[in-house]
Write an enzyme that holds these catalytic residues in place. Structure first.
Site, mmCIF file in Angstrom:
data_model
loop_
_atom_site.group_PDB
_atom_site.id
_atom_site.type_symbol
_atom_site.label_atom_id
_atom_site.label_comp_id
_atom_site.label_asym_id
_atom_site.label_seq_id
_atom_site.Cartn_x
_atom_site.Cartn_y
_atom_site.Cartn_z
ATOM 1 N N ARG A 65 68.887 -79.069 48.309
ATOM 2 C CA ARG A 65 68.059 -79.941 47.317
ATOM 3 C C ARG A 65 67.272 -78.382 47.200
ATOM 4 N NH1 ARG A 65 71.138 -83.165 47.344
ATOM 5 N NH2 ARG A 65 70.700 -86.022 47.952
ATOM 6 N N GLU A 84 64.184 -78.163 38.150
ATOM 7 C CA GLU A 84 65.670 -77.699 37.389
ATOM 8 C C GLU A 84 65.180 -78.527 36.198
ATOM 9 O OE1 GLU A 84 69.187 -79.442 39.587
ATOM 10 O OE2 GLU A 84 68.223 -78.289 41.560
ATOM 11 N N HIS A 142 73.069 -75.668 39.917
ATOM 12 C CA HIS A 142 72.841 -77.284 40.709
ATOM 13 C C HIS A 142 74.912 -77.912 40.430
ATOM 14 C CE1 HIS A 142 70.773 -80.837 42.338
ATOM 15 N NE2 HIS A 142 72.176 -80.756 42.534
#
Length: 529
Positions: free
Chosen positions: A232, A261, A279
């Site tokens: 994370r 993000e 990601h």
């Protein structure tokens, strides 16, 4: 008889349709086309989406017979779970669909960082044969520190073991004996920082873990260390990491997640010894197929009225009406017990007494475990995987029923015995025609507090003036106290105070209260929707 209608609003793996089987009428629509989605969902029994379709209050107000919304993936950012719950619509996802993909990406980032694969690739494509510039390091006989030994952390460790590495791990909720069976030595965080040649992060993102690998931590590592974060964003402090790379205190890094993000501009992107991906943890064909199959199975269960393993809000299953109000209570008591426990759980016991003990209450044990582990993990915890998580962590579980209860019609008690030999007992009930959840006892102290969104628990030597001190500190911090109860622990001069507040108390304010009162226990607990 008409078949239930399953509406698929985004492109899913063909295996999803196969997993649904022939018992449903499958329709499709473009979930990003708002008008088309709202028109199609009116008579749908189930809605399957990925991440692009916004399933919000308007969707739930439009539908007439929706039973379940299934997100083919892990996150639920695009589904309004609260609105779904209010509409009586079950929400499910696929919490384990990407764990292998995420683990493999972490290993890939680690290898890429160790061998300078990305900058060497770019240099060669630019016509530069610079072998000496990109000398890397072997994994063999190196120490790999795994920060967070949950499902993904364990998979990473298992995949790295054949490289001949020494595995150490930091996770305060994993028992050393369990880790030792896997060839992993549990250490403190400081020991891991000092010893590891590679550090790979696999923790949930919580107020306690944000910035955990920050300036202070990065001054305790070897200058040859490589740091990997595919868990994370924000657990590794990006500014502190950039400073450590600039100073030569860190040799390299591999990142897949970021504090904000999408992230397309970061000081870290300027370093040749940082490999960065956008990601991609769940971005494999296999993970997408697993997600589709998993939610298809959940839809089948939901539409047949059975207990759904991965329901995140309205729990499925054929349950006695008297048991249903206690599902959320048992989970909330589990969360509270987990937060009050000073050490990791070694045993979790659920005791049901009174009238409720005459029913089949096995689901309440699952609900309590879901609360206990959900309080400690960022990964989704469901009714099915909660016992598996307990088994993986070596936590014993037990359900007992007692027909008699002299004080309450029905009472649920959660007993958490910790690895340090201490016990926490939290009891609660459901009261009145509105079936209000109430906290009834803590460690034998009688309490009568409605369970809400935010609570604080303080234990201290009983004496005059404490209530005023705590009230003043919280008042000056702008925290409104909705309810306050104080109970005395049996055979003790210790009191325990339970506060219901309208906003979460910050760690700083909580510590201020603890210092001012001299508490033996100071815990802030927020319950998820």
């Amino acid at each position: 008889m008409a078949k239930p209608i399953v509406l698929i609003a985004e492109e899913l793996s063909p295996a999803t349709i196969d997993a649904l089987g022939p018992d449903f009428e499958v329709r499709t629509c473009d979930g990003t086309n708002r008008a088309e989605l709202l028109a199609a969902v009116v008579d749908a029994d189930a809605l399957l989406v990925r991440s692009a379709t916004q399933v919000d209050a308007e969707v739930f107000a439009t539908q007439k017979r929706l039973t379940v919304v299934a997100r083919a993936g892990v996150g639920l950012d695009n589904v309004d779970v609260k609105a779904a719950t209010q509409a009586g619509v079950m929400v499910v996802n696929a919490p384990t669909s990407n764990i292998v993909s995420a683990a493999e990406l972490a290993v890939g980032l680690l290898l890429a960082s160790a061998r300078n694969i990305v900058p060497a690739n770019l240099a060669l494509k630019q016509g530069k044969w610079a072998r000496s510039k990109f000398t890397g390091v072997e994994l063999n006989e190196k120490v790999v520190g795994v920060v967070g030994l949950g499902r993904i952390g364990m998979l990473v460790a298992q995949r790295l073991a054949p490289f001949g590495v020494q595995l150490i791990a930091y996770d305060p909720y994993v028992q050393p004996a369990r880790a030792a069976q896997m060839g992993i030595r549990m250490v403190t965080l400081d020991e891991l920082l000092a010893q590891a040649d590679f550090i790979t992060v696999h923790l949930p993102k919580t107020p306690e873990t944000v910035g955990l690998i920050g300036e202070d931590a990065l001054r305790k590592v070897k200058p040859t260390v490589h740091i990997i974060n595919a868990a994370r964003g924000g657990i590794v402090d990006e500014a502190a990491l950039a400073a450590a790379l600039t100073d030569g205190r860190v040799a390299g890094a591999g990142l897949d997640v970021y504090a904000k993000e999408p992230c397309t501009d970061s000081p870290l992107f300027a370093f040749d010894n940082v490999v960065a991906t956008p990601h991609l943890g769940a971005s494999t064909d296999e993970a997408q197929e697993k997600a589709g199959i998993a939610v298809a199975k959940s839809v089948r269960l939901a539409l047949s009225g059975e207990l759904v393993p991965d329901a995140v809000n309205v729990q499925g299953g054929v349950l006695a009406p008297s048991v249903k109000p206690y599902l959320a209570l048992a989970e909330h008591l589990g969360v509270i017990a987990a937060h009050l426990a000073p050490d990791p759980a070694a045993r979790v016991s659920v005791e049901i007494s009174g009238e409720l003990s005459q029913e089949d209450v096995r689901v309440l044990e699952l609900s309590a475990l879901k609360g206990v582990f959900g309080a400690l993990m960022d990964d989704p915890v469901s009714y099915v995987n909660a016992p598996l998580i307990a088994k993986e962590r070596g936590v014993e579980t037990k359900l007992t029923k007692k027909p008699e209860n002299d004080e309450y019609r029905s009472l649920v008690r959660i007993h958490v015995d910790t690895t340090g030999g201490q016990r926490v007992v939290v009891g609660g009930t459901v009261a009145g025609p509105r079936r209000i959840e109430k906290l009834a006892e803590i460690n034998g102290a009688e309490i009568d507090v409605q369970i809400g969104a935010h609570h604080a628990f303080y234990s201290y030597a009983d004496r005059p003036g404490v209530i005023g001190v705590i009230g003043q500190i919280l008042g000056e911090a702008g925290v409104n106290i909705e309810n306050m109860q104080v109970g005395l622990l049996p055979n003790s001069t210790q009191a325990i105070m339970v506060l219901s507040v309208d906003t979460e108390i910050s760690p700083t304010i909580n510590q201020t209260v603890a210092n001012a009162v001299g508490t033996e226990l100071a815990r802030v607990v927020s319950l998820r929707d």
